[in-house]
Enzyme design. Sequence first.
Site, mmCIF file in Angstrom:
data_model
loop_
_atom_site.group_PDB
_atom_site.id
_atom_site.type_symbol
_atom_site.label_atom_id
_atom_site.label_comp_id
_atom_site.label_asym_id
_atom_site.label_seq_id
_atom_site.Cartn_x
_atom_site.Cartn_y
_atom_site.Cartn_z
ATOM 1 N N HIS A 11 0.810 -1.209 0.000
ATOM 2 C CA HIS A 11 0.000 0.000 0.000
ATOM 3 C C HIS A 11 0.848 1.265 0.000
ATOM 4 O O HIS A 11 0.612 2.208 -0.769
ATOM 5 C CB HIS A 11 -0.936 -0.019 1.210
ATOM 6 C CG HIS A 11 -1.979 1.046 1.210
ATOM 7 N ND1 HIS A 11 -1.798 2.259 1.821
ATOM 8 C CD2 HIS A 11 -3.227 1.073 0.685
ATOM 9 C CE1 HIS A 11 -2.889 3.001 1.674
ATOM 10 N NE2 HIS A 11 -3.772 2.314 0.977
ATOM 11 N N ASN B 201 -13.194 5.646 2.451
ATOM 12 C CA ASN B 201 -13.943 4.916 1.416
ATOM 13 C C ASN B 201 -15.312 4.479 1.910
ATOM 14 O O ASN B 201 -15.804 3.421 1.535
ATOM 15 C CB ASN B 201 -13.138 3.690 0.964
ATOM 16 C CG ASN B 201 -11.821 4.062 0.336
ATOM 17 O OD1 ASN B 201 -11.629 5.191 -0.117
ATOM 18 N ND2 ASN B 201 -10.901 3.129 0.300
#
Length: 529
Positions: free
Chosen positions: A164, A255
């Site tokens: 990530h 998100n």
Amino acid sequence: MERRLLQTLAVSVFLFAYPLGGTVAASESHQTEDNTYVVGFHDSLDKALIEKAGGETEDVWERIEAAAVTMTDEKAAWLSSQPEVDYVELDEEVQVNADTDTELRNWGLNRVEATDAWDHDVTGAGVDVAVVDTGISTSHPSLDVEDGYSAVSYTDSYDDDNGHGSHAAGIIAANQPSAGIVGVAPDADLYAVKVLDEIGSGSLTQVLNGMEWAIDEGVDIINMSFGTLTNSQSMKSMLDAAYDDDIIVAAASGNRGESSESGSRVEFPARFESVVAVGAVDEDNERAYFSATGDSVELAAPGVDIVSSYEGSSFGPLSGTSMATPFVVGGFALMKEAYPEEDAAHIRETLQDEALDLGSDGRDEEFGYGLLQLPDLSDVTIDKEEEIGEEESTEQPVEEDIEDNPISDDPIDIPEEDENDESASVEVPSHVDSRVSYNEDGSANVTLSWDRSDEDVRHQLYRDGNKLEVVDSGNTSFIDQGVPAGSYQYEVTAIGANDEESEKSEAVEVTVEEKETADEANGFSWPEK
């Protein structure tokens, strides 16, 4: 939430190739001047033949039976005529041609006008950027890590064992145009701050330690492509201290914006005023369905199917506000190079003013001020000694199908403030939102929604301090029906498996207006008896 993005890098490569078995006329001025050529052989590389030609062998690529050779044009012409030689090519500069969207793997670079900044030699050189995440791959051919720090318990290495952090770092400052992997500010200096482990989780203390290291290092910008549902005063204080030190911090808005009526769903630390909260858009400049909304959103940036570097030597696409945030960080890096004397607040205000307004006029909860746009930097004078990718690695990265979101939605473990307080073990519901709709009789339905962090909790609804209803686990909404005109205050608590109840959420103020009934609106009244 990803679709694979397969695009072909188009670069302007100017190679001077000698025809096989022939000679090339060289100008008198270059006949005695040494140049570097790439010499390829049909079968196996013959260093003795190169030496016979008067050339000096530099780099050797055994897998393609070729070498970099320093020699004059005249000697190169002789070497090209030998039957063992397949080709002789002048080593010319390779540059990214950034005129269309198909030339780089990352479609967002043109969208935010980064390539225009490069045309004016603004590439982020000399700007220090800390990526607070899972680390950065130190072996990736597209990345160059200046230094780093590990706050996790199991390793002192800041190398990325998740992927990530490397993906975010590549969006900021990857610099390998031959592979099509270039960041917004390819010459910025990357600092890896590893606060999340191999599964993408970390503690608050790890984040604080990492932030403190970055501040002590005096970095210019900090990227935080993660968030948590839980507010933390210590994190806020650390980020405020960074901003006070003229460090720009940008963080992912989150998100959790799936609902069109989501209201304020922006996570921490993006919610803090000292932090730039970043939302995501797709290739149509529409808000990505996952991008959290709320009045904290400041800027939007590309965040769907973004191709970047990944773990090890791989690359691939990911989607999320985690991907949008490094676009903004890269943009700040370009601005910092262009205007080194400007403080963080002024640069922040400039990008707010330059943003492409999307959605409602002015700042809104979906896009903030709008889509990141780098301003016209033609008035900036930069003395550049190197071109983008001039010292890039010859190793080529490997494409990979990346799994959805390598870190969790709530990766930071915020410790309990009071271990003796049973309510502290049950997290307070967050992001409580309300919506009012009216019935024909003039009454209203008040729809309440909220976020939870545990699947196994029930929720207690309060109206004006009085218990209203208990909602079973699995549900995060409730409709209070037939509410008469007036002002009300709603709160929500979480109830754990042992019936321990959390503290109440922040109160939501709801006003139900006096409305005409359907009959009154139509001018109908019952006749008197």
